[in-house]
Each structure stands twice: as structure tokens, then as C-alpha cells.
Design a protein around this motif. Structure first.
Motif, PDB file in Angstrom:
ATOM      1  N   ALA A   7       0.822  -1.217   0.000  1.00  0.00           N
ATOM      2  CA  ALA A   7       0.000   0.000   0.000  1.00  0.00           C
ATOM      3  C   ALA A   7       0.856   1.267   0.000  1.00  0.00           C
ATOM      4  CB  ALA A   7      -0.924   0.002   1.215  1.00  0.00           C
ATOM      5  N   ARG A   8       2.020   1.165   0.617  1.00  0.00           N
ATOM      6  CA  ARG A   8       2.924   2.320   0.714  1.00  0.00           C
ATOM      7  C   ARG A   8       3.340   2.808  -0.673  1.00  0.00           C
ATOM      8  NH1 ARG A   8       8.255   3.622   2.293  1.00  0.00           N
ATOM      9  NH2 ARG A   8       8.315   4.973   4.125  1.00  0.00           N
ATOM     10  N   ASN A   9       3.338   1.894  -1.640  1.00  0.00           N
ATOM     11  CA  ASN A   9       3.746   2.274  -2.998  1.00  0.00           C
ATOM     12  C   ASN A   9       2.584   2.598  -3.917  1.00  0.00           C
ATOM     13  OD1 ASN A   9       6.569   2.069  -2.750  1.00  0.00           O
ATOM     14  ND2 ASN A   9       6.340  -0.153  -2.660  1.00  0.00           N
ATOM     15  N   SER A  10       1.364   2.575  -3.401  1.00  0.00           N
ATOM     16  CA  SER A  10       0.238   2.882  -4.293  1.00  0.00           C
ATOM     17  C   SER A  10      -0.121   4.358  -4.164  1.00  0.00           C
ATOM     18  CB  SER A  10      -0.951   1.977  -3.964  1.00  0.00           C
ATOM     19  OG  SER A  10      -1.370   2.200  -2.639  1.00  0.00           O
ATOM     20  N   ASP A  11      -1.069   4.803  -4.975  1.00  0.00           N
ATOM     21  CA  ASP A  11      -1.379   6.237  -5.012  1.00  0.00           C
ATOM     22  C   ASP A  11      -2.411   6.646  -3.968  1.00  0.00           C
ATOM     23  OD1 ASP A  11       0.253   6.777  -7.363  1.00  0.00           O
ATOM     24  OD2 ASP A  11      -1.190   5.510  -8.411  1.00  0.00           O
ATOM     25  N   LEU A  12      -3.240   5.700  -3.555  1.00  0.00           N
ATOM     26  CA  LEU A  12      -4.306   6.007  -2.598  1.00  0.00           C
ATOM     27  C   LEU A  12      -4.636   4.728  -1.833  1.00  0.00           C
ATOM     28  CD1 LEU A  12      -6.751   8.003  -1.778  1.00  0.00           C
ATOM     29  CD2 LEU A  12      -8.044   6.825  -3.528  1.00  0.00           C
ATOM     30  N   ILE A  13      -4.949   4.873  -0.550  1.00  0.00           N
ATOM     31  CA  ILE A  13      -5.337   3.689   0.221  1.00  0.00           C
ATOM     32  C   ILE A  13      -6.812   3.799   0.605  1.00  0.00           C
ATOM     33  CG2 ILE A  13      -4.874   2.278   2.262  1.00  0.00           C
ATOM     34  CD1 ILE A  13      -2.109   3.463   2.415  1.00  0.00           C
ATOM     35  N   ALA A  14      -7.579   2.779   0.256  1.00  0.00           N
ATOM     36  CA  ALA A  14      -8.946   2.688   0.753  1.00  0.00           C
ATOM     37  C   ALA A  14      -8.899   1.746   1.954  1.00  0.00           C
ATOM     38  CB  ALA A  14      -9.868   2.140  -0.332  1.00  0.00           C
ATOM     39  N   ILE A  15      -9.162   2.297   3.133  1.00  0.00           N
ATOM     40  CA  ILE A  15      -9.087   1.502   4.362  1.00  0.00           C
ATOM     41  C   ILE A  15     -10.456   0.912   4.630  1.00  0.00           C
ATOM     42  CG2 ILE A  15      -8.704   1.611   6.850  1.00  0.00           C
ATOM     43  CD1 ILE A  15      -6.908   4.045   6.305  1.00  0.00           C
ATOM     44  N   MET A  16     -10.557  -0.403   4.577  1.00  0.00           N
ATOM     45  CA  MET A  16     -11.876  -1.025   4.672  1.00  0.00           C
ATOM     46  C   MET A  16     -12.108  -1.611   6.064  1.00  0.00           C
ATOM     47  SD  MET A  16     -14.050  -2.296   1.924  1.00  0.00           S
ATOM     48  CE  MET A  16     -15.627  -3.125   2.044  1.00  0.00           C
ATOM     49  N   LEU A  17     -13.200  -1.147   6.687  1.00  0.00           N
ATOM     50  CA  LEU A  17     -13.577  -1.616   8.020  1.00  0.00           C
ATOM     51  C   LEU A  17     -14.840  -2.456   7.909  1.00  0.00           C
ATOM     52  CD1 LEU A  17     -13.297   1.888   9.737  1.00  0.00           C
ATOM     53  CD2 LEU A  17     -11.490   0.159   9.508  1.00  0.00           C
ATOM     54  N   ASP A  18     -15.065  -3.293   8.909  1.00  0.00           N
ATOM     55  CA  ASP A  18     -16.296  -4.079   8.942  1.00  0.00           C
ATOM     56  C   ASP A  18     -17.253  -3.414   9.930  1.00  0.00           C
ATOM     57  OD1 ASP A  18     -18.306  -5.892   9.038  1.00  0.00           O
ATOM     58  OD2 ASP A  18     -17.069  -7.582   9.749  1.00  0.00           O
ATOM     59  N   CYS A  19     -18.301  -2.787   9.392  1.00  0.00           N
ATOM     60  CA  CYS A  19     -19.234  -2.048  10.260  1.00  0.00           C
ATOM     61  C   CYS A  19     -19.957  -2.955  11.239  1.00  0.00           C
ATOM     62  CB  CYS A  19     -20.265  -1.301   9.410  1.00  0.00           C
ATOM     63  SG  CYS A  19     -19.586   0.143   8.619  1.00  0.00           S
ATOM     64  N   ALA A  20     -19.956  -4.271  10.955  1.00  0.00           N
ATOM     65  CA  ALA A  20     -20.681  -5.190  11.827  1.00  0.00           C
ATOM     66  C   ALA A  20     -19.887  -5.548  13.074  1.00  0.00           C
ATOM     67  CB  ALA A  20     -21.018  -6.462  11.037  1.00  0.00           C
ATOM     68  N   ASN A  21     -18.671  -5.022  13.182  1.00  0.00           N
ATOM     69  CA  ASN A  21     -17.794  -5.556  14.217  1.00  0.00           C
ATOM     70  C   ASN A  21     -16.816  -4.506  14.752  1.00  0.00           C
ATOM     71  OD1 ASN A  21     -16.342  -7.394  15.790  1.00  0.00           O
ATOM     72  ND2 ASN A  21     -15.080  -8.047  14.064  1.00  0.00           N
ATOM     73  N   ASN A  22     -17.331  -3.525  15.500  1.00  0.00           N
ATOM     74  CA  ASN A  22     -16.440  -2.539  16.121  1.00  0.00           C
ATOM     75  C   ASN A  22     -15.555  -1.744  15.164  1.00  0.00           C
ATOM     76  OD1 ASN A  22     -16.632  -2.177  18.864  1.00  0.00           O
ATOM     77  ND2 ASN A  22     -15.874  -4.277  19.209  1.00  0.00           N
ATOM     78  N   PRO A  23     -16.124  -1.076  14.190  1.00  0.00           N
ATOM     79  CA  PRO A  23     -15.287  -0.403  13.184  1.00  0.00           C
ATOM     80  C   PRO A  23     -14.327   0.629  13.761  1.00  0.00           C
ATOM     81  CG  PRO A  23     -17.577   0.333  13.022  1.00  0.00           C
ATOM     82  CD  PRO A  23     -17.557  -0.854  13.944  1.00  0.00           C
ATOM     83  N   LEU A  24     -14.736   1.301  14.839  1.00  0.00           N
ATOM     84  CA  LEU A  24     -13.878   2.335  15.399  1.00  0.00           C
ATOM     85  C   LEU A  24     -12.588   1.739  15.957  1.00  0.00           C
ATOM     86  CD1 LEU A  24     -13.492   5.281  15.996  1.00  0.00           C
ATOM     87  CD2 LEU A  24     -14.802   5.009  18.089  1.00  0.00           C
ATOM     88  N   GLN A  25     -12.751   0.626  16.683  1.00  0.00           N
ATOM     89  CA  GLN A  25     -11.565  -0.044  17.223  1.00  0.00           C
ATOM     90  C   GLN A  25     -10.666  -0.538  16.103  1.00  0.00           C
ATOM     91  OE1 GLN A  25     -12.164  -3.327  19.865  1.00  0.00           O
ATOM     92  NE2 GLN A  25     -13.211  -2.044  21.355  1.00  0.00           N
ATOM     93  N   GLN A  26     -11.292  -1.027  15.027  1.00  0.00           N
ATOM     94  CA  GLN A  26     -10.502  -1.498  13.886  1.00  0.00           C
ATOM     95  C   GLN A  26      -9.687  -0.351  13.312  1.00  0.00           C
ATOM     96  OE1 GLN A  26     -13.509  -2.834  11.204  1.00  0.00           O
ATOM     97  NE2 GLN A  26     -14.104  -4.581  12.441  1.00  0.00           N
ATOM     98  N   LEU A  27     -10.340   0.802  13.179  1.00  0.00           N
ATOM     99  CA  LEU A  27      -9.656   1.952  12.595  1.00  0.00           C
ATOM    100  C   LEU A  27      -8.454   2.367  13.439  1.00  0.00           C
ATOM    101  CD1 LEU A  27      -9.490   4.158  10.428  1.00  0.00           C
ATOM    102  CD2 LEU A  27     -10.999   5.549  11.840  1.00  0.00           C
TER     103      LEU A  27
END
Ligand SMILES: Nc1nc2c(ncn2[C@@H]2O[C@H](COP(=O)(O)OP(=O)(O)OP(=O)(O)O)[C@@H](O)[C@H]2O)c(=O)[nH]1
Ligand SMILES: [Mg+2]
Length: 385
Positions: free
Chosen positions: A156-176
Motif C-alpha cells: 500500500a505504501r507504494n500505491s497512489d491512494l489507500i482505501a481503508i476497509m472496516l467491517d461495520c458489523a464488528n467494532n469499526p472504530l476499534q478497527q480503525l
């Protein structure tokens, strides 16, 4: 540089900034650290060097593990104009998103770690070819790292943009929170600094300072800081309000800023209160939050728009003998005619005399401009050599 480092410590730091290979850098840092006294004035510097050392060691481990296999399972041929990494939590719907947005057909399953190598897919938007790459999950649903974490983040460090995908069904804030921490350890920062200092090392010419903002230090101070870590020739560019601290950080920490978008996956399973907390946190980061559900067609097109907007690119159409090319050249926002010429052909940039431009960057259509002219999205440009 913090207070009175010994000549020996300075020499080791110089060795580090001059090191070319990962192994040399690690060795130089391992030797430098014990020579830096441990007190208030050196606290920040020691912390930065330790973080860098940990990062370099992890990267060395990663390379070792890649070499064990016969070929690099993690390599993906770059295609199209820009590359977006889809990075995130296991079972959050990354493969489902990839197959909704691109031509890829990844395996989708109701359990974790279905995807075990990067899977590329292509999508087109506004004449721009976007390669979206699903990376193996970096976090299990129990918030544990996976065996892919290091490699996926390095990709990901070498790509142009990162889409960070969280699972809303399972504590997304903690995942983030956990993902922000992992990215930081992997040398990626999501927060764009107001001030940016870039050090371009050169072979000759001494130390030069180019300030596009306000720099809170004298050229003499910059020189002595750079010389104390062995950099004798460099152009230091300063954007925004910065000082010696920012310069020091840039020299000692190998961290890059990456544009990012936070995607709340499986949004149809989300809890409203939790989403609100997530929204506030993402706002604090200054990044956009997009809720995504495969059941909601509108969320798919919305996501494509947001990814595109956050790539910060402009499309330039070149013209030759009155004919406009159909496919644009894709450049970063703020690019000049000179940069356009360089992308088309290395020689063009040097031989370029002037250009004619039609579009938003000029007041008179067909206006003649010099190499330093800044282009805008959708401009049509004819180069004259
Ligand atoms: N309710 C709901 N379920 C979804 C959605 N998207 C995906 N799923 C389901 O979630 C499970 C995981 O989906 P995948 O797309 O395989 O998830 P992934 O993130 O690629 O998973 P890994 O590759 O294992 O990390 C599957 O059972 C999907 O059908 C969604 O928007 N809503
Ligand atoms: Mg998957």
C-alpha cells in the motif's frame, strides 16, 4: 540537532543518512543509538530513531520471507493510470467491493482470510484507468495482526491512494484505531501535515533552501543540522510553516504521507451510534468516510466518485496538428507544462520552448505559455519544441 552529540554519534548518523541498502541503514542505526545520550534534549530524536529502526527491521524480515518463496506472490503488475490499494479488516467485504467496482472475480466467502494474495481489478472513471488492488487482510475480526500485515502495508505504501476497509458489523472504530497504529509502524501517515519539509539530496551544490512558506530557521542552522548527519549537498524545500523540528523528523523518520479514504464496509449491518462515533473520528483525521453496502447500488457509484476525487489528479489532453488525443495524460494536481512534457518523453522536457493551452488554466483560449505554467483538469495542450 539536539544538544551536543559527540563526534562519534554524528559520524554514525552520517553513515545512516548516506547508507544505500537496508542492511547498511540498520547497522548504522544500531551503532548510532547507544552513542546518543538519554536525556530530555535527545528524547524526541531517540524515539524517532527507534521507530525507524523497528520499521527497517520489519522490512528486512519481510524481504527475507519473500525470498523464501520461488517468486514474489505479492507482486502485481501496475496497469492503468493510477493504483488504489484496498487494505483492511478480514471479512469486511473487500472482495465483494472489488467485484462490484471492477472486472475482477475474487473468491467471496463468509469467513476470514479468503484472499491470500493481492488481487487486481480495473475500473474506468472520467477517462482515467484505475487499478484497484485488494490486499490480504491486515487485521482479523479479533483485531489481531495476520501473516500478511507487513506485506500488505508495504504494498500500500507504494500505491497512489489507500482505501481503508472496516467491517461495520464488528467494532469499526476499534478497527480503525488499530489500523492507524499499524500504518504508522509501517511508515505511513494518513494525516497531511500543514508543514512539509522535503530534503532532496544532491551530488554537489552545497545546501540550498527553497521556502514556499515560512521557515523558522536560518540557512546556517539548516546547514549545521544537515552537516551533523553527513548531508553536504541538498535542496531543502519547505511548504507551510515549519522549523528545524520538522526538518529533523524528515531526515530521521522514513514516513510517507498517503492520501486515504475510509470505507465502512457491510454498512447495512451497522449500529447507528457506533457509526456516528466512527464518523467523528474519521473527520478528525481529515479524511472522507464512505459507507458501502453491496445491497445499496448508489453506495457503489458514490465510492467510485470519492476514490477518484481523493486521487488528486488532473487529466491533460494533448493536441498535435489540430487533433486532440482521446486518452488524457494523468498528472498530479498542480503539475506544470514542463512536467507534462517529461511524462510524454524525457527529451521533450529539455527541448520544450512553449505550449499553447485551451481550458481552465488560461484566460485566452489557445494562449501561449512557458514551461512553468500550471495546468488545470481538462486542459488541452499543444507542445512546441
Ligand atoms: N450484509 C452484507 N454482507 C456483505 C457485504 N459485503 C460482503 N458481505 C459478506 O461478507 C462476507 C465476506 O465478504 P468478502 O468480500 O469475502 O470479504 P473480504 O474482506 O474480501 O474477506 P477476506 O478476503 O477473507 O479478508 C461474505 O459472506 C459476503 O457475502 C455487505 O455489503 N453487506
Ligand atoms: Mg477477500
Amino acid at each position: 540537532m539536539p544538544t551536543n552529540l559527540t563526534a562519534e554519534a554524528q559520524a554514525k548518523l552520517a553513515k545512516y543518512t548516506q547508507a544505500r541498502t537496508l542492511e547498511e541503514k540498520i547497522r548504522a542505526l544500531e551503532e548510532a543509538l547507544p552513542l546518543i545520550p538519554d536525556h530530555k534534549g535527545t528524547e524526541r530524536m531517540r524515539a524517532q530513531l527507534k521507530t525507524t529502526l523497528a520499521k527497517l527491521r520489519r522490512e528486512a524480515e519481510r524481504r527475507k520471507s519473500v525470498k523464501v518463496g520461488r517468486h514474489d506472490e505479492f507482486s502485481v503488475r501496475r496497469e492503468g493510470d493510477v493504483q488504489v490499494s484496498l487494505l483492511g479488516v478480514a471479512n469486511s467485504g473487500k472482495s465483494t467491493l472489488l467485484s462490484s467496482l471492477t472486472n475482477a472475480k475474487p473468491a467471496i466467502a463468509p469467513y476470514s482470510l479468503t484472499t491470500v494474495r493481492p488481487i487486481p481489478g480495473m475500473t474506468q472513471h472520467m477517462d482515467v484507468e484505475i487499478q484497484l488492488v485488494e490486499l490480504p487482510a491486515i487485521l482479523t475480526d479479533g483485531l489481531e495482526e495476520t501473516s500478511f500485515t507487513g506485506r500488505s502495508i508495504a504494498f500500500a505504501r507504494n500505491s497512489d491512494l489507500i482505501a481503508i476497509m472496516l467491517d461495520c458489523a464488528n467494532n469499526p472504530l476499534q478497527q480503525l484505531e488499530k489500523i492507524i497504529q499499524l500504518l504508522d509502524e509501517g511508515g505511513i501517515t494518513l494525516r497531511r501535515r500543514e508543514a512539509i519539509v522535503v530534503v532532496e539530496k544532491k551530488d554537489s551544490g552545497g545546501i540550498r533552501l527553497v521556502s514556499f512558506g515560512h521557515f523558522r530557521a536560518s540557512l546556517q542552522e539548516v546547514r549545521s543540522l544537515l552537516e551533523s548527519v553527513g548531508v553536504k549537498n541538498a535542496v531543502v524545500k519547505v511548504y507551510g510553516d515549519a522549523g528545524l523540528e520538522e526538518l529533523e523528523e524528515q531526515l530521521l523518520r522514513e514516513t510517507v504521507y498517503k492520501p486515504s479514504v475510509v470505507v465502512g464496509g457491510r454498512a447495512d449491518l451497522a449500529d447507528a451510534g457506533e457509526l456516528e462515533r466512527l464518523r467523528r473520528r474519521v473527520e478528525e483525521l481529515g479524511r472522507p468516510l464512505v459507507l458501502f453496502s453491496v445491497r445499496d447500488r448508489a453506495s457503489i457509484t458514490h465510492l467510485r466518485d470519492i476514490l477518484y476525487q481523493n486521487l488528486n489528479i488532473i487529466r491533460i489532453y494533448t493536441q498535435k496538428d489540430g487533433v486532440i488525443t482521446r486518452k488524457p495524460v494523468v498528472l498530479g494536481v498542480g503539475s506544470t507544462v514542463q512536467e507534462l512534457a517529461r511524462v510524454i518523453h524525457k527529451d521533450f522536457a529539455e527541448r520544450l520552448r512553449y505550449a499553447r493551452v485551451w481550458g481552465r488554466s488560461v484566460r485566452i483560449q489557445g494562449q501561449q505559455v512557458g514551461p512553468g505554467h500550471r495546468l488545470e483538469d481538462g486542459d488541452v495542450v499543444e507542445l512546441f519544441l
